[in-house]
Design a protein around this motif. Structure first.
Motif, mmCIF file in Angstrom:
data_model
loop_
_atom_site.group_PDB
_atom_site.id
_atom_site.type_symbol
_atom_site.label_atom_id
_atom_site.label_comp_id
_atom_site.label_asym_id
_atom_site.label_seq_id
_atom_site.Cartn_x
_atom_site.Cartn_y
_atom_site.Cartn_z
ATOM 1 N N SER A 139 68.827 69.659 52.192
ATOM 2 C CA SER A 139 68.909 70.440 53.419
ATOM 3 C C SER A 139 68.145 71.750 53.293
ATOM 4 O O SER A 139 68.195 72.423 52.264
ATOM 5 C CB SER A 139 70.377 70.735 53.746
ATOM 6 N N LEU A 140 67.457 72.104 54.361
ATOM 7 C CA LEU A 140 66.801 73.403 54.458
ATOM 8 C C LEU A 140 67.455 74.222 55.567
ATOM 9 O O LEU A 140 66.827 75.092 56.164
ATOM 10 C CB LEU A 140 65.303 73.218 54.742
ATOM 11 N N ALA A 141 68.744 73.954 55.845
ATOM 12 C CA ALA A 141 69.466 74.634 56.915
ATOM 13 C C ALA A 141 69.490 76.144 56.712
ATOM 14 O O ALA A 141 69.438 76.906 57.677
ATOM 15 C CB ALA A 141 70.892 74.090 57.031
ATOM 16 N N ASP A 142 69.535 76.603 55.473
ATOM 17 C CA ASP A 142 69.600 78.039 55.185
ATOM 18 C C ASP A 142 68.224 78.655 54.895
ATOM 19 O O ASP A 142 68.128 79.795 54.461
ATOM 20 C CB ASP A 142 70.548 78.307 54.016
ATOM 21 N N VAL A 143 67.156 77.900 55.148
ATOM 22 C CA VAL A 143 65.793 78.382 54.902
ATOM 23 C C VAL A 143 65.076 78.523 56.245
ATOM 24 O O VAL A 143 64.740 77.525 56.872
ATOM 25 C CB VAL A 143 65.009 77.406 53.986
ATOM 26 N N PRO A 144 64.839 79.755 56.708
ATOM 27 C CA PRO A 144 64.192 79.929 58.013
ATOM 28 C C PRO A 144 62.695 79.636 58.004
ATOM 29 O O PRO A 144 62.130 79.234 59.012
ATOM 30 C CB PRO A 144 64.448 81.399 58.350
ATOM 31 N N SER A 145 62.042 79.805 56.851
ATOM 32 C CA SER A 145 60.596 79.610 56.778
ATOM 33 C C SER A 145 60.211 79.173 55.369
ATOM 34 O O SER A 145 60.830 79.577 54.393
ATOM 35 C CB SER A 145 59.877 80.918 57.116
#
Length: 170
Positions: A139-145
Motif C-alpha cells: 500500500s502507498l496510502a500514506d505516500v502522497p507523492s
C-alpha cells in the motif's frame, strides 16, 4: 613334464570388488561436485535489462521494461520501492502484484502486457500513491507523492540487480 594351470577363482572376486568400489567412488564424487556447483539449478547469467519511469500527470507513475535478456519468470524477480533516503518502502516478488488492476486494494501492480508470465519488454509496474488498503503490504496510502523515490529489480537466484535503479523525478 607337463604343467597344469590351476585357476584360482578366489583371486577374481577381490579384483572385481576393488573395480566396483573405485567406480562407485568416481560416480559419487561426480554427483557431489555437480550438487555443490549447482549444475542445472541456476542459470549461467543473470538477466540484463533497462527500465524507464514516467508520470502520467495525475501523480501515477509507471516503470516500463525496455530491454530484458534473458527474460526471467515473474516468480524469480524481486522488486523494491525505496524512499528519498534509500530505505525500502515496499518490496516483494513480482507474482505478489501480478494480475491486479487499479482499485483492487493494491497500489503497486505489475501488468504483463504479453501474458507470458515473464518480466519482458513492454511490461509495466504501475504505482498509485495515496491509494491502497492501509493494512496491505503493498500500500502507498500514506505516500502522497513518489518524487525522488527509486525502483529496483533483483534476480532472486543470484541476488543480482537487474539493470540500474530507476528514479522518479518530475
Amino acid at each position: 613334464m607337463k604343467r597344469r594351470i590351476v585357476n584360482d577363482e578366489s583371486a577374481v572376486s577381490p579384483v572385481i570388488a576393488v573395480i566396483l568400489m573405485v567406480a562407485i567412488t568416481v560416480v559419487m564424487a561426480a554427483v557431489l561436485y555437480a550438487w555443490v556447483i549447482g549444475i542445472g539449478l541456476t542459470p549461467k547469467s543473470s538477466p540484463v535489462g533497462t527500465m524507464m519511469a514516467s508520470e502520467d500527470g495525475d501523480n501515477i507513475w509507471s516503470v516500463q521494461i525496455v530491454k530484458m535478456n534473458p527474460q526471467p519468470s515473474v516468480d524469480s524477480v524481486h522488486w523494491y520501492l525505496m524512499d528519498i533516503q534509500g530505505l525500502t518502502k515496499a518490496e516483494g516478488v513480482v507474482t505478489d502484484i501480478y494480475g491486479y488492476k487499479q482499485g483492487e486494494g493494491k497500489s503497486i501492480i505489475f501488468i504483463d502486457n504479453d501474458y507470458n508470465a515473464k518480466v519482458s519488454p513492454g511490461d509495466i509496474f504501475t504505482f498509485y500513491p495515496g491509494e491502497g488498503e492501509s493494512n496491505s503490504s503493498y500500500s502507498l496510502a500514506d505516500v502522497p507523492s513518489l518524487n525522488d523515490y527509486s525502483f529496483r529489480l533483483k534476480y532472486d537466484p543470484t541476488a543480482d540487480t537487474i539493470g540500474s535503479d530507476v528514479y522518479f523525478t518530475s
